[in-house]
Design a protein around this motif. Structure first.
Motif, mmCIF file in Angstrom:
data_model
loop_
_atom_site.group_PDB
_atom_site.id
_atom_site.type_symbol
_atom_site.label_atom_id
_atom_site.label_comp_id
_atom_site.label_asym_id
_atom_site.label_seq_id
_atom_site.Cartn_x
_atom_site.Cartn_y
_atom_site.Cartn_z
ATOM 1 N N VAL A 107 5.435 -8.133 -6.891
ATOM 2 C CA VAL A 107 5.134 -6.820 -6.397
ATOM 3 C C VAL A 107 4.016 -6.828 -5.393
ATOM 4 O O VAL A 107 2.930 -7.283 -5.751
ATOM 5 N N GLY A 108 4.454 -6.544 -4.244
ATOM 6 C CA GLY A 108 3.363 -6.511 -3.071
ATOM 7 C C GLY A 108 2.645 -5.518 -2.712
ATOM 8 O O GLY A 108 1.713 -5.378 -2.223
ATOM 9 N N ARG A 109 3.325 -4.316 -3.190
ATOM 10 C CA ARG A 109 2.772 -2.904 -2.894
ATOM 11 C C ARG A 109 3.418 -1.931 -3.710
ATOM 12 O O ARG A 109 4.715 -2.089 -4.413
ATOM 13 N N MET A 110 2.718 -0.829 -3.939
ATOM 14 C CA MET A 110 3.310 0.396 -4.773
ATOM 15 C C MET A 110 3.013 1.410 -4.221
ATOM 16 O O MET A 110 1.925 1.737 -3.685
ATOM 17 N N ALA A 111 3.829 2.573 -4.454
ATOM 18 C CA ALA A 111 3.534 3.953 -3.794
ATOM 19 C C ALA A 111 4.076 4.957 -4.563
ATOM 20 O O ALA A 111 5.510 4.594 -5.485
ATOM 21 N N GLU A 112 3.667 6.091 -4.731
ATOM 22 C CA GLU A 112 4.004 7.351 -5.358
ATOM 23 C C GLU A 112 4.653 8.367 -4.562
ATOM 24 O O GLU A 112 4.200 8.460 -3.426
ATOM 25 N N TRP A 113 5.823 8.653 -4.770
ATOM 26 C CA TRP A 113 6.748 9.555 -3.921
ATOM 27 C C TRP A 113 6.658 9.034 -2.570
ATOM 28 O O TRP A 113 6.176 9.568 -1.587
ATOM 29 N N TYR A 152 7.359 -2.688 -4.140
ATOM 30 C CA TYR A 152 7.952 -3.363 -3.010
ATOM 31 C C TYR A 152 8.000 -4.953 -3.078
ATOM 32 O O TYR A 152 6.805 -5.116 -3.332
ATOM 33 N N LEU A 153 9.079 -5.317 -3.118
ATOM 34 C CA LEU A 153 9.067 -6.894 -3.360
ATOM 35 C C LEU A 153 8.988 -7.716 -2.351
ATOM 36 O O LEU A 153 9.531 -7.576 -1.391
ATOM 37 N N TYR A 154 8.046 -8.678 -2.498
ATOM 38 C CA TYR A 154 7.600 -9.749 -1.440
ATOM 39 C C TYR A 154 7.708 -11.115 -1.949
ATOM 40 O O TYR A 154 7.605 -11.460 -3.229
ATOM 41 N N GLN A 155 7.873 -12.145 -0.927
ATOM 42 C CA GLN A 155 8.040 -13.508 -1.205
ATOM 43 C C GLN A 155 6.749 -13.930 -0.309
ATOM 44 O O GLN A 155 6.997 -13.954 0.845
ATOM 45 N N GLY A 156 5.660 -14.221 -0.907
ATOM 46 C CA GLY A 156 4.567 -14.766 -0.165
ATOM 47 C C GLY A 156 4.008 -13.562 0.413
ATOM 48 O O GLY A 156 3.704 -12.263 -0.115
ATOM 49 N N ASP A 157 3.721 -13.569 1.893
ATOM 50 C CA ASP A 157 3.490 -12.115 2.548
ATOM 51 C C ASP A 157 4.534 -11.570 3.392
ATOM 52 O O ASP A 157 4.191 -10.737 4.132
ATOM 53 N N LYS A 158 5.738 -12.072 3.139
ATOM 54 C CA LYS A 158 6.913 -11.486 3.726
ATOM 55 C C LYS A 158 7.521 -10.432 2.785
ATOM 56 O O LYS A 158 7.922 -10.593 1.574
ATOM 57 N N ILE A 173 22.995 5.459 -12.907
ATOM 58 C CA ILE A 173 22.505 4.270 -13.682
ATOM 59 C C ILE A 173 23.172 3.486 -14.473
ATOM 60 O O ILE A 173 24.335 4.368 -15.138
ATOM 61 N N GLY A 174 23.151 2.263 -14.544
ATOM 62 C CA GLY A 174 24.181 1.602 -15.253
ATOM 63 C C GLY A 174 25.359 0.923 -14.492
ATOM 64 O O GLY A 174 26.303 0.270 -14.759
ATOM 65 N N GLN A 175 25.332 1.371 -13.110
ATOM 66 C CA GLN A 175 26.413 0.941 -12.206
ATOM 67 C C GLN A 175 26.042 -0.025 -11.228
ATOM 68 O O GLN A 175 24.825 -0.225 -10.927
ATOM 69 N N SER A 176 26.887 -0.445 -10.472
ATOM 70 C CA SER A 176 26.599 -1.457 -9.212
ATOM 71 C C SER A 176 26.858 -0.717 -7.952
ATOM 72 O O SER A 176 28.246 -0.796 -7.542
ATOM 73 N N VAL A 177 26.059 -0.017 -7.298
ATOM 74 C CA VAL A 177 26.323 1.045 -6.371
ATOM 75 C C VAL A 177 25.329 0.672 -5.100
ATOM 76 O O VAL A 177 25.837 1.049 -4.105
ATOM 77 N N SER A 178 24.243 0.238 -5.398
ATOM 78 C CA SER A 178 23.035 0.402 -4.279
ATOM 79 C C SER A 178 23.612 -0.573 -2.871
ATOM 80 O O SER A 178 24.346 -1.545 -3.099
ATOM 81 N N SER A 179 22.211 -0.586 -2.144
ATOM 82 C CA SER A 179 22.465 -1.573 -1.229
ATOM 83 C C SER A 179 21.579 -2.882 -1.401
ATOM 84 O O SER A 179 21.091 -3.493 -0.477
ATOM 85 N N GLY A 180 21.411 -3.195 -2.874
ATOM 86 C CA GLY A 180 20.742 -4.064 -3.259
ATOM 87 C C GLY A 180 19.436 -3.835 -3.839
ATOM 88 O O GLY A 180 18.898 -4.752 -4.738
ATOM 89 N N CYS A 181 18.900 -2.869 -3.637
ATOM 90 C CA CYS A 181 17.653 -2.270 -4.427
ATOM 91 C C CYS A 181 17.993 -2.056 -5.978
ATOM 92 O O CYS A 181 19.114 -1.871 -6.297
ATOM 93 N N ILE A 182 16.889 -2.145 -6.649
ATOM 94 C CA ILE A 182 17.087 -1.781 -8.163
ATOM 95 C C ILE A 182 16.729 -0.284 -8.236
ATOM 96 O O ILE A 182 15.369 0.004 -8.071
ATOM 97 N N ARG A 183 17.637 0.586 -8.645
ATOM 98 C CA ARG A 183 17.240 1.925 -9.031
ATOM 99 C C ARG A 183 16.977 2.299 -10.505
ATOM 100 O O ARG A 183 17.609 1.640 -11.238
ATOM 101 N N LYS A 197 0.752 -4.007 -12.191
ATOM 102 C CA LYS A 197 0.105 -3.905 -11.146
ATOM 103 C C LYS A 197 0.611 -4.918 -9.917
ATOM 104 O O LYS A 197 1.536 -5.385 -10.012
ATOM 105 N N VAL A 198 0.187 -4.444 -8.715
ATOM 106 C CA VAL A 198 0.420 -5.467 -7.375
ATOM 107 C C VAL A 198 0.084 -7.040 -7.630
ATOM 108 O O VAL A 198 -0.849 -7.200 -8.708
ATOM 109 N N GLY A 199 0.984 -7.851 -7.596
ATOM 110 C CA GLY A 199 1.061 -9.104 -8.022
ATOM 111 C C GLY A 199 1.819 -9.455 -9.072
ATOM 112 O O GLY A 199 2.061 -10.537 -9.304
ATOM 113 N N ALA A 200 2.359 -8.593 -9.641
ATOM 114 C CA ALA A 200 3.287 -8.899 -10.648
ATOM 115 C C ALA A 200 4.650 -9.806 -10.370
ATOM 116 O O ALA A 200 5.118 -9.463 -9.538
ATOM 117 N N LYS A 201 4.966 -10.574 -11.303
ATOM 118 C CA LYS A 201 5.915 -11.377 -10.934
ATOM 119 C C LYS A 201 7.339 -10.747 -11.293
ATOM 120 O O LYS A 201 7.577 -10.031 -12.359
#
Length: 205
Positions: A107-113, A152-158, A173-183, A197-201
């Motif tokens: 988790v590289g970043r977190m945001a509310e709304w 926001y999911l990061y790999q290293g700084d990317k 919810i429970g379906q396979s519908v998005s463009s790759g994100c986890i809803r 927290k930021v940095g979570a695996k």
């Protein structure tokens, strides 16, 4: 006929809840909401979520370290691993086969709304989103497809451009519908957001 269908649907929900109660499941209370959360969630579409995809504390099936987020795309579950070999399990919607993403990230970043700006690759697939991109995105709120929170999911700084986020389409919810994100449902993503927290695996399998 409509009444009969409603009765049968409610009966199936009760049966599912009874089955879950017989396993090692415990419900998890809803998180506290901010004033903005309460205002926005009051106008977000409501949906009957299958009891199997509601929020439960369960025996940890992942074997990962506490604090790790594990997404089981096949079964449409997200686990937040806790101490004591427990985990909180949430129902999710995942990417369709064509756009699904798997891998390890943090988790590289977190945001509310959060504000939503569609990636250029998405606009190429769906040109009708071009005006949204030109306008600089959509403000956070009940009409925003990222919902109440985004991780926001990061790999290293990317930035991988993949997110764990809320949704204004909880019925998926429970379906396979998005463009790759986890809803997640908005109430579930608020709960998750409050616990990590930021940095979570993050592992998406």
């Amino acid at each position: 006929m409509t009444h009969l269908i409603q009765v049968l649907f409610r009966s199936s929900l009760l049966l599912s809840a009874f089955v879950l109660a017989g396993c090692n499941y415990a419900t998890v209370p809803d998180p506290a909401l901010t004033a903005k959360d309460a205002e926005f969630l009051a106008v977000v579409a409501k949906a009957d979520i299958d009891p199997n995809f509601q929020r439960y504390r369960v025996d940890d099936p992942t074997g990962e370290e506490p604090g790790t987020i594990v997404v089981d795309t096949k079964n449409r579950f997200l686990y937040l691993v806790e101490p004591g070999r427990k985990a909180i399990r949430y129902g999710v919607a995942v990417g369709s086969e064509a756009f699904g993403w798997t891998g390890a990230a943090t988790v590289g970043r977190m945001a509310e709304w959060p504000r939503w700006v569609p990636p250029a690759e998405m606009v190429e697939r769906w040109p009708h989103l071009a005006p949204t991109l030109t306008a600089g995105g959509v403000d956070g709120g009940p009409d925003n497809p990222l919902g109440a929170r985004a991780l926001y999911l990061y790999q290293g700084d990317k930035d991988t451009l993949y997110r764990i986020h809320g949704t204004n389409e909880p019925q998926k919810i429970g379906q396979s519908v998005s463009s790759g994100c986890i809803r997640m449902t908005d109430i579930d993503v608020i709960d998750l957001y409050n616990r990590v927290k930021v940095g979570a695996k993050v592992l998406v399998n």
